[in-house]
Design an enzyme around this catalytic site. Structure first.
Site, PDB file in Angstrom:
ATOM      1  N   TYR A 119       0.845  -1.191   0.000  1.00  0.00           N
ATOM      2  CA  TYR A 119       0.000   0.000   0.000  1.00  0.00           C
ATOM      3  C   TYR A 119       0.880   1.240   0.000  1.00  0.00           C
ATOM      4  O   TYR A 119       1.869   1.303   0.734  1.00  0.00           O
ATOM      5  CB  TYR A 119      -0.884   0.007   1.260  1.00  0.00           C
ATOM      6  CG  TYR A 119      -1.753   1.239   1.381  1.00  0.00           C
ATOM      7  CD1 TYR A 119      -3.047   1.265   0.857  1.00  0.00           C
ATOM      8  CD2 TYR A 119      -1.265   2.395   1.994  1.00  0.00           C
ATOM      9  CE1 TYR A 119      -3.831   2.397   0.945  1.00  0.00           C
ATOM     10  CE2 TYR A 119      -2.046   3.531   2.081  1.00  0.00           C
ATOM     11  CZ  TYR A 119      -3.331   3.532   1.557  1.00  0.00           C
ATOM     12  OH  TYR A 119      -4.098   4.647   1.638  1.00  0.00           O
ATOM     13  N   GLU A 207      -3.731   7.428  -4.220  1.00  0.00           N
ATOM     14  CA  GLU A 207      -3.660   6.180  -3.464  1.00  0.00           C
ATOM     15  C   GLU A 207      -3.382   5.018  -4.405  1.00  0.00           C
ATOM     16  O   GLU A 207      -4.031   4.877  -5.448  1.00  0.00           O
ATOM     17  CB  GLU A 207      -4.982   5.926  -2.725  1.00  0.00           C
ATOM     18  CG  GLU A 207      -4.938   4.673  -1.870  1.00  0.00           C
ATOM     19  CD  GLU A 207      -6.254   4.411  -1.144  1.00  0.00           C
ATOM     20  OE1 GLU A 207      -7.291   4.321  -1.817  1.00  0.00           O
ATOM     21  OE2 GLU A 207      -6.232   4.301   0.087  1.00  0.00           O
TER      22      GLU A 207
END
Ligand code: ADP
Ligand code: MG
Length: 399
Positions: A119, A207
């Protein structure tokens, strides 16, 4: 302003960032043609909506056993059947709300052999006044859950705008992802490229979930969500052109044309206010009186008749609105100008719900006289508390 995954990836690729090959498609035929341009034999058919959680999402029309909005396809036939099932149907994910979002666009992309999922996200961190990079080894899953259950698995690195991105930032990112050797080097380079992309595109948020390590040792952006600072879009016409209005609330799109700050909410009382602080206070006091605002609407300091009319139309086009509360403080703007705008707008839109108006400030008496002599059923109010009580009472009376 938000964009689709495929658009975000295409932007990132311009900065040299690795993405799997892919082509967007609006029809089943385009989806198959797109797949033919890819090497195969594994394809991924991805719903393009402005919301995450697509993989675990469910199509309203297809029942609970059908697959979600990110599907593996092992042949061109499977690309075709999946595209047919997805296009035009409504995908409900944790981020869309119950109503879901209609899938009008697909992204047909190369299937990747995934060794690990990570991530990485970037935001403008208001507390530190810096761009923050948030990284975690726990990719591919809901980051809010990771933050809640295992916060130690998330590392935040902030970048001082005075120095810009430095090699040590890159090393910190690669270290936090526990990468070694060639992958560690790739992560350092990727972090620098992402910082350049983020700042030069005026992003508000970027993101990547997941960022993947492939079995053949490459780091690739497998999914991305990007949003931009709307106030900077004037200098990024190419990014502004990526806006997909079908993904936005139609009333919010209309409001943005008139430069009105409008956000649709769930209540019954439409609000038209100048100034964000006053708008918040107005919403609070409606709640205090037992009802809920149908919207946040700030017409801004320099609203004119045209803006007031547009604002009225937007409020009234919401079938949930059972009454309107106008709360304007005439500072820069004079109350008589506002009153003229309200009267003109109310006549033009054929006002069918109770309207309470509270005016205060410059030329307030002239403004009140215009409202009183308008022949319209406008209920005047003297202060904020009075206005909220009156609109709630009027709506209850009309019900
Ligand atoms: P969302 O976050 O909206 O569910 P993602 O693009 O992150 O959508 O996809 C969900 C999951 O599907 C990913 O975590 C990954 O495991 C898998 N996936 C997505 N794209 C690919 C791809 N190109 N190749 C292989 N697997 C993929
Ligand atoms: Mg994802």
């Amino acid at each position: 302003m938000n964009i689709h995954e495929y658009q975000g990836k295409e932007l990132l690729a311009k900065f040299g960032i690795g993405i799997p090959a892919g082509v967007a498609a609006l029809t089943v035929e385009e989806a198959v043609a797109a797949a033919k341009t890819l090497p195969g034999p594994l394809y991924v058919v991805k719903a393009q909506i402005h919301a995450g959680g697509r993989g675990k999402g469910k199509f309203k029309e297809l029942g609970p056993d059908a697959k979600g909005g990110v599907r593996l396809a092992f042949s061109l036939d499977e690309v075709e059947s999946n595209a047919r099932e997805m296009l035009g149907n409504t995908l409900v994910t944790v981020q869309t709300g119950e109503a879901g979002k209609q899938v009008n666009r697909l992204y047909i992309t190369d299937g990747v052999d995934i060794a690990a999922e990570y991530y990485l996200s970037m935001v403008v961190d208001r507390a530190s006044g810096r761009v923050a990079m948030i990284v975690s080894t726990e990719g591919g899953m809901d980051i809010e859950t990771v933050a809640h259950d295992t916060p130690e698995k998330i590392t935040t690195i902030t970048i001082d705008p005075a120095t810009g991105f430095m090699p040590h930032h890159g090393r910190a990112v690669a270290f936090a992802l526990k990468l070694t050797g060639e992958l560690n080097k790739q992560a350092q380079k990727l972090a620098a490229q992402l910082y350049t992309a983020f700042t030069s595109l005026d992003c508000a948020m970027l993101e990547i979930n997941p960022l993947v390590e492939t079995k053949d040792g490459r780091l690739l952006v497998l999914d991305t969500k990007m949003s931009f600072d709307s106030n900077a879009m004037f200098r990024h016409k190419d990014v502004e052109a990526l806006r997909d209005e079908t993904e936005e609330d139609p009333m919010e799109v209309e409001a943005s044309k008139y430069d009105l700050a409008y956000i649709k909410l769930d209540g019954d009382i439409g609000c038209m206010v100048n100034g964000a602080g006053l708008a918040m206070a107005t919403m609070d006091i409606i709640k205090l009186n037992g009802m809920f605002p149908a919207n946040f609407l700030d017409v801004g300091g320099g609203a004119n008749k045209e803006k007031v009319t547009a604002a009225f139309k937007i409020i009234l086009s919401d079938p949930a609105v059972k009454g309107i509360l106008v709360n304007i403080f005439g500072g820069i703007m004079r109350c008589d100008t506002i009153a003229e705008g309200i009267v003109a707008a109310a006549k033009e839109v054929n006002l069918s719900v109770p309207l309470v108006v509270r005016l205060e400030g410059t030329n307030v008496d002239a403004g009140k006289a215009i409202l009183a002599n308008s022949g319209l059923a406008i209920v005047p109010a003297d202060d904020l508390g009075d206005a909220a009580q009156k609109i709630v009472a009027e709506v209850k009376k009309a019900a």
